[in-house]
Design an enzyme around this catalytic site. Structure first.
Site, PDB file in Angstrom:
ATOM      1  N   LYS A 184       1.056  -0.597  -0.099  1.00 17.55           N
ATOM      2  CA  LYS A 184       0.422   0.120   0.208  1.00 17.55           C
ATOM      3  C   LYS A 184       1.053   1.294   0.408  1.00 17.55           C
ATOM      4  O   LYS A 184       2.117   1.373   0.925  1.00 17.55           O
ATOM      5  CB  LYS A 184      -0.909  -0.354   1.493  1.00 17.55           C
ATOM      6  CG  LYS A 184      -2.334   1.066   1.285  1.00 17.55           C
ATOM      7  CD  LYS A 184      -2.743   0.578   2.769  1.00 17.55           C
ATOM      8  CE  LYS A 184      -3.919   2.137   2.936  1.00 17.55           C
ATOM      9  NZ  LYS A 184      -4.655   2.053   4.353  1.00 17.55           N
ATOM     10  N   SER A 223      -8.952   2.099   3.461  1.00 10.62           N
ATOM     11  CA  SER A 223      -7.992   2.299   2.608  1.00 10.62           C
ATOM     12  C   SER A 223      -7.231   1.784   1.479  1.00 10.62           C
ATOM     13  O   SER A 223      -6.967   1.895   1.205  1.00 10.62           O
ATOM     14  CB  SER A 223      -8.098   3.828   3.094  1.00 10.62           C
ATOM     15  OG  SER A 223      -6.535   2.925   4.207  1.00 10.62           O
ATOM     16  N   SER A 262      -9.904  -0.246   7.068  1.00 14.64           N
ATOM     17  CA  SER A 262      -9.510  -0.855   5.943  1.00 14.64           C
ATOM     18  C   SER A 262      -8.637  -1.841   5.610  1.00 14.64           C
ATOM     19  O   SER A 262      -8.119  -1.626   4.848  1.00 14.64           O
ATOM     20  CB  SER A 262      -8.368   0.548   6.181  1.00 14.64           C
ATOM     21  OG  SER A 262      -9.174   1.805   5.939  1.00 14.64           O
TER      22      SER A 262
END
Length: 512
Positions: A100, A181, A205
């Site tokens: 990420k 996210s 997330s």
């Protein structure tokens, strides 16, 4: 608007003799293929780069990847040389992973958190979990898109959107939310753009994007993985975690990310559920009959695996809980983001949260094209972390989710594991109105705020849209949850293969 970094140009490299069907393989199968010489790390890495070109950069254009590591093929060649000499560093040697894009790596890639303010944030640092993967011989293939600033920017945000990477699409049904996210990490995993991906979670997330993209996601016990050199929200809740297509893959990744200290993969034991008392969080259902039918089927699968099901109908939350939770995040965000930005060794235009707010206003056409920054602005005025206001709020949310939450449910119902839906069915992405979710399902916030582990495993699909089941337990119960998740996974078909449907229509709903 999308400002994605160009893909690594690997044209002209020697083609793979036999095409590798990465879609059909889980991480353990990939490791086996490398070990037996079925394919090389160079073959594997090239296969993922080609697939990114076909699926992410063109075709359905998932927007799951922000940047790629130009050294990936060189690293794969080095891994193949080690393997030829019998000097593999670990089972993950030569295996490509995506991070990420709020996690730093010392590869020549910026860590942007999805913001154009950090386009030059090349720090030449590895977050500790990345250093451990690198020491294991793993290849950092690139960086995955995300909800900008890990979805802590606006109360009207669109999950999965960043100014750098655009809007991540759900590979199962392209107009559906990829959630966030860790949207890019989960969508990339579902689309087989890497052997595994790393996400982060403060509250939901990892779990939400993993469940709506039909993959396995583990939010580990808080503190198991260091959070150094990860763009922060709140140090009392932030953690990274693995996202994969199988529970065994998640265990292998966690082994690598923790430096092979705990043997999560070797200790997997699906038989632990035989006779286990599992608390079913009926209070965490929503009003969706199709989601509830999937959850009922998941409960039946656990019973078939040998678990004893204990129904839990209610759990009280103080009325001031959510306000206190938001206050804690805001207070910590200002302190820890200021520290991160001021401490970055890169040449970046923002060195504090106040600088960032000003940058976004000055570059509103790009940064605020879809939604604003009310959360950033309100965090500027958040109470100090040494204030009674902050300390009281932190004590309240911890007591609610620990002493009176997960710990109480495990104790009062005499169960070892809690089981609930991972979330609601993913809605359409809506850049006009922001996130518009149905009534929420699941109780993952208890695990996120308490710091306790939470594992989501695919439990089925509804008109092609994946849904998942979550398993939670007390602090340090990561290995237990992985074994329980494996037992559940063994009763079904595993992660669904994406079909890249444009949408769900009325015909798709017949018979459901």
């Amino acid at each position: 608007m999308s400002l994605q970094v160009s893909a690594h140009n690997h044209a002209g490299e020697k083609p793979t003799k036999d095409p590798i069907n990465v879609v059909a393989m889980t991480l353990p199968e990939i490791i086996s293929g490398l070990k037996t010489g079925q394919f090389s790390s160079q073959d594997l890495t090239r296969a993922y780069l080609n697939r990114i070109d076909m699926i992410d950069r063109s075709g359905p254009t998932l927007n799951a990847i922000i940047s790629l590591n130009a050294s990936a093929m060189k690293l794969a060649k080095k891994s193949d040389m080690r393997r030829a000499q019998g000097k593999e560093k670990s089972p993950l040697d030569g295996v490509p992973f995506l991070l990420k894009d709020n996690i730093e790596s010392k590869d020549l890639m910026a860590t942007t958190a999805g913001s154009t303010a950090l386009l030059d944030n090349v720090t030449d640092r590895d977050s500790p979990l990345v250093a451990r993967l690198r020491d294991s011989g793993a290849i950092i293939l690139g960086k995955a898109n995300l909800s900008q600033w890990a979805n802590f920017r606006s109360s009207h945000s669109v999950s999965g959107w960043s100014a750098v990477g655009g809007l991540v699409k759900n590979p199962h049904v392209l107009d559906r939310q990829a959630c966030g996210s860790s949207s890019g990490s989960a969508a990339a995993m579902a689309a087989s753009l890497a052997a595994g991906t790393v996400g982060t979670e403060t509250n939901g997330s990892i779990i939400c994007p993993s469940q709506v993209n039909g993959v396995v996601g583990l939010k580990p016990t808080h503190g198991l993985l260091p959070i150094d050199h990860i763009v922060p929200i709140a140090a009392t809740q932030d953690t990274a975690g693995p996202i994969t297509k199988s529970v065994a893959g998640a265990a292998l990744m966690l082994d690598g990310m923790t430096g092979w200290q705990n043997d999560y993969a070797g200790s997997l034991d699906a038989s632990v559920v035989k006779g286990m008392r599992v608390g079913v969080l009926d209070f965490a259902r929503n009003d969706s009959p199709r989601l509830n039918a999937q959850f009922d089927a998941a409960i039946a699968r656990m019973e078939a695996a040998g678990a004893t099901i204990i129904r839990i109908e209610s759990n009280d939350t103080p009325p001031e809980f959510w306000r206190a939770s938001r206050l804690v995040l805001g207070s910590e965000f200002k302190v820890f983001l200021d520290a991160y930005l001021s401490g970055s060794p890169a040449d970046i235009p923002v060195r504090s949260l106040a600088d960032l707010v000003a940058f976004n206003n000055a570059n509103a056409e790009v940064e605020q094209a879809i939604f604003g920054q009310d959360i950033l602005e309100s965090s500027l005025e958040a109470p100090a972390m040494d204030s009674d206001t902050y300390q009281d709020a932190l004590a309240l949310i911890r007591k609610t989710t620990r002493d009176d939450g997960i710990d109480a449910l495990l104790r009062d119902y005499d169960v070892q594991v809690l089981m609930g839906p991972s979330g609601p069915v993913s809605p359409r992405a809506d850049v006009v109105n922001g996130d518009v979710w149905p009534a929420w399902a699941g109780a993952g916030s208890m695990a996120a705020i308490s710091g306790y582990p939470n594992l989501t495993v695919p439990m089925g699909t509804i008109a092609g849209v994946p849904v998942g089941v979550s398993f939670m337990s007390g602090r340090g119960a990561d290995a237990l949850l992985l074994s329980v998740g494996l037992a559940f996974e063994d009763t079904g078909a595993g992660s669904p293969v994406p079909q890249y449907k444009l949408s769900v229509n009325a015909e798709d709903m017949r018979g459901l």
